[in-house]
Write an enzyme that holds these catalytic residues in place. Structure first.
Site, PDB file in Angstrom:
ATOM      1  N   GLN A  66       0.820  -1.216   0.000  1.00  0.00           N
ATOM      2  CA  GLN A  66       0.000   0.000   0.000  1.00  0.00           C
ATOM      3  C   GLN A  66       0.852   1.263   0.000  1.00  0.00           C
ATOM      4  O   GLN A  66       0.360   2.353  -0.269  1.00  0.00           O
ATOM      5  CB  GLN A  66      -0.926   0.017   1.223  1.00  0.00           C
ATOM      6  CG  GLN A  66      -1.989  -1.057   1.214  1.00  0.00           C
ATOM      7  CD  GLN A  66      -3.070  -0.812   0.163  1.00  0.00           C
ATOM      8  OE1 GLN A  66      -3.280   0.303  -0.292  1.00  0.00           O
ATOM      9  NE2 GLN A  66      -3.757  -1.878  -0.233  1.00  0.00           N
ATOM     10  N   THR A 124       8.657 -20.580 -15.173  1.00  0.00           N
ATOM     11  CA  THR A 124       8.964 -19.667 -16.275  1.00  0.00           C
ATOM     12  C   THR A 124       8.563 -18.248 -15.902  1.00  0.00           C
ATOM     13  O   THR A 124       7.461 -18.012 -15.416  1.00  0.00           O
ATOM     14  CB  THR A 124       8.215 -20.106 -17.557  1.00  0.00           C
ATOM     15  OG1 THR A 124       8.593 -21.451 -17.841  1.00  0.00           O
ATOM     16  CG2 THR A 124       8.559 -19.203 -18.729  1.00  0.00           C
ATOM     17  N   CYS A 127     -10.062  -8.546   0.655  1.00  0.00           N
ATOM     18  CA  CYS A 127      -9.680  -9.935   0.866  1.00  0.00           C
ATOM     19  C   CYS A 127     -10.549 -10.629   1.902  1.00  0.00           C
ATOM     20  O   CYS A 127     -10.637 -11.832   1.922  1.00  0.00           O
ATOM     21  CB  CYS A 127      -8.227 -10.011   1.293  1.00  0.00           C
ATOM     22  SG  CYS A 127      -7.200  -8.937   0.308  1.00  0.00           S
TER      23      CYS A 127
HETATM   24  C1  PLP Z   1      -3.116  -6.288  -1.806  1.00  0.00           C
HETATM   25  C2  PLP Z   1      -2.219  -6.497  -0.671  1.00  0.00           C
HETATM   26  C3  PLP Z   1      -1.525  -7.712  -0.536  1.00  0.00           C
HETATM   27  C4  PLP Z   1      -1.738  -8.881  -1.457  1.00  0.00           C
HETATM   28  O1  PLP Z   1      -1.226  -8.695  -2.730  1.00  0.00           O
HETATM   29  P1  PLP Z   1      -1.654  -9.639  -3.958  1.00  0.00           P
HETATM   30  O2  PLP Z   1      -0.833  -9.133  -5.094  1.00  0.00           O
HETATM   31  O3  PLP Z   1      -3.117  -9.427  -4.145  1.00  0.00           O
HETATM   32  O4  PLP Z   1      -1.336 -11.030  -3.603  1.00  0.00           O
HETATM   33  C5  PLP Z   1      -0.653  -7.828   0.530  1.00  0.00           C
HETATM   34  N1  PLP Z   1      -0.483  -6.829   1.411  1.00  0.00           N
HETATM   35  C6  PLP Z   1      -1.133  -5.655   1.313  1.00  0.00           C
HETATM   36  C7  PLP Z   1      -0.896  -4.587   2.318  1.00  0.00           C
HETATM   37  C8  PLP Z   1      -2.026  -5.451   0.269  1.00  0.00           C
HETATM   38  O5  PLP Z   1      -2.687  -4.309   0.179  1.00  0.00           O
END
Ligand code: PLP
Length: 396
Positions: free
Chosen positions: A195, A253, A341
Site C-alpha cells: 500500500q 517460467t 480480501c
Molecule cells: C493487496 C495487498 C496484498 C496482497 O497482494 P496480492 O498481489 O493481491 O497477492 C498484501 N499486502 C497488502 C498490504 C495489500 O494491500
C-alpha cells in the site's frame, strides 16, 4: 425506503484503489510486446530467448535502483501474497535452528497473518503487537517484545484499511542497534509495502529493512506479479521448487509481461502528484462529514503525514456497510467495506476492532480510496448520491 433517482447517464466512479488500481496505459503499452510478439522463454539459448532474458534483467535493474539496492536483491513472484509468504516461511524455515520467535502486528494483511499462524501451529512463538487508536506500533512496546530467539519481525509499511503509515525507518534503526548490542544477525526485518509503494519512499537503505514486499496490482501495474526485495546475505528457503529460476528462490517460467509491467509501473509511480490526490481526498472527506450526519473519520487526522494521501475510512452510524456498498454500486460508485480480501467471508474488520472502534462503527465503516486520475467531477458525482443513499438506508 426512499432512494435518490437513478442518474440518466450512469458514470463509473471507482473509489476502491486500495483493492486494486487500473493498469496505466503506458504500462499496458510496454507489456503488450511481451504478451504476443516477444514470447520466447528467457532460459532459451537462441537470440529471442536471450532478448527476453535481457528485458527481465533490465526490469530487475530498474526496480533495484528505485529501492536503492543491487540488482541481485530483486526476486519476482506472483504478487504480494506470495512475496509475503516467501519472506515469512523462507526465513522461518531457513533459520529455525537459531530461534523460533516472530514479532508482527495485529493489523497486518491476511497474507502476513495467515502464514505466521501456520508457523505458530508448527511450534513458533509469535508476539502480535497491539497498535494505538490510529493504527501505529509503539516503538517501546516493540523493543520490549524483542528476544534473543526472535528471528523475524514483520511490520507493514502502510495499512490497507485505514492508511496509517508505520515508522519503518525508526523500527529498522532500533533493530540494527539491537543486533549490534547482542552481536547477532537476528532478527531480520520484513515490511509489506504494497500500500505504500504509490506515494512513499522505497529506499531499503533508509528504511533499514532486509525484506520488502511489493505488488503490481496496487501501483497501476498488472495483477499477478510481485517483488520480494531480499538483502544480500539474507537466505531464504524457497516455497516453489523446479527449474531454479530467480536464483533458485522461485522456480517457474518468468512472467515476462508482468515483470516489464511492474517495473514500468514503479518507474511511473515516482511521478505521482501526492498533493493533488490529498486535496481531492480532503474535499471528499469534508463533504461527507459536513453533509451527512452521524459520520466519523477513522484512523489518523487527514493532515497527518502518517496517513496515506488517498485513503479515507468513514463510519456511517446506523448502517450496514455492505448494503451501502451495494446500493452505491447501483449509481456506479464503487467503494469498499475495508479489505477486499476478507469481504467474501463477511467478517467484521479486525483492523477497526484493534484501533478501538465499537461494533456499531465497525459495522457501518466504508473505505474510499482515490487514485492519481480521480477528478473533482467524480467526487461531486459521488456526493450527488451518497447522502441520499445513506438517508434511504437509515430510514429502513
Ligand atoms: C493487496 C495487498 C496484498 C496482497 O497482494 P496480492 O498481489 O493481491 O497477492 C498484501 N499486502 C497488502 C498490504 C495489500 O494491500
Amino acid at each position: 425506503m426512499k432512494f435518490p433517482e437513478k442518474p440518466k447517464t450512469k458514470k463509473q466512479v471507482y473509489l476502491d484503489n486500495a483493492a486494486t488500481t487500473q493498469v496505466d496505459f503506458e504500462v499496458q503499452k510496454e507489456m503488450e510486446k511481451y504478451i504476443s510478439e516477444s514470447f520466447a522463454n528467457p532460459s532459451a539459448l537462441y537470440a529471442t530467448g536471450q532478448e527476453t532474458r535481457k528485458v527481465i534483467d533490465q526490469s530487475r535493474k530498474t526496480i533495484a535502483k528505485i529501492l536503492s539496492s543491487q540488482t541481485d536483491t530483486v526476486v519476482f513472484t506472483s504478487g504480494g501474497t506470495e512475496s509475503n509468504n516467501l519472506a515469512i516461511f523462507g526465513i522461518a524455515r531457513k533459520y529455525q535452528n537459531s530461534g523460533k520467535h516472530i514479532i508482527t502486528t495485529r493489523i497486518e494483511h491476511p497474507s502476513v497473518l495467515e502464514p505466521i499462524k501456520q508457523l505458530e501451529k508448527q511450534g513458533f512463538e509469535v508476539t502480535y503487537l497491539k497498535v494505538d487508536q490510529n493504527g501505529q506500533v509503539n516503538t517501546k512496546e516493540f523493543l520490549e517484545a524483542l528476544r534473543e530467539d526472535t528471528i523475524l519481525v514483520s511490520i507493514m509499511y502502510a495499512n490497507n484499511e485505514i492508511g496509517t503509515i508505520n515508522q519503518i525507518d525508526k523500527i529498522g534503526r532500533e533493530i540494527l542497534k539491537w543486533r549490534k548490542n547482542q552481536k547477532t544477525q537476528f532478527p531480520y526485518f520484513h515490511t509489506d509495502a504494497c500500500q505504500a509503494a504509490c506515494t512513499l519512499d522505497l529506499s531499503v537503505e533508509r528504511l533499514h529493512v532486509d525484506l520488502l514486499t511489493l505488488n503490481g496490482s496496487k501501483i497501476y501495474g498488472p495483477k499477478g506479479v510481485g517483488v520480494l526485495y531480499k538483502r544480500r546475505g539474507v537466505e531464504l528457503e524457497p516455497l516453489v521448487f523446479g527449474g531454479g529460476q530467480e536464483s533458485g528462490l522461485r522456480s517457474g517460467t518468468e512472467n515476462t509481461a508482468g515483470i516489464v509491467g511492474i517495473s514500468k509501473a514503479l518507474e511511473l509511480v515516482e511521478k505521482t502528484k501526492k498533493e493533488d490526490i490529498k486535496k481531492l481526498r480532503d474535499y471528499l472527506a469534508q463533504e461527507i462529514l459536513e453533509k451527512i450526519p452521524n459520520t466519523k473519520l477513522n484512523g489518523l487526522e487527514l493532515d497527518s503525514e502518517k496517513r496515506l494521501v488517498n485513503n479515507l475510512n468513514i463510519s456511517f452510524a446506523g448502517i450496514e456497510a455492505e448494503a451501502l456498498v451495494l446500493y452505491l454500486d447501483e449509481y456506479g460508485i464503487m467503494c469498499s467495506t475495508g479489505s477486499a480480501c476478507s469481504t467474501g467471508k463477511r467478517e467484521k474488520s479486525y483492523v477497526l476492532k484493534e484501533i478501538g472502534l465499537n461494533k456499531e462503527n465497525i459495522k457501518g465503516s466504508i473505505r474510499f480510496t482515490l487514485e492519481k486520475n480521480t477528478t473533482k467531477e467524480e467526487i461531486d458525482y459521488a456526493m450527488e448520491y451518497l447522502p441520499g443513499v445513506v438517508e434511504g438506508l437509515r430510514s429502513v
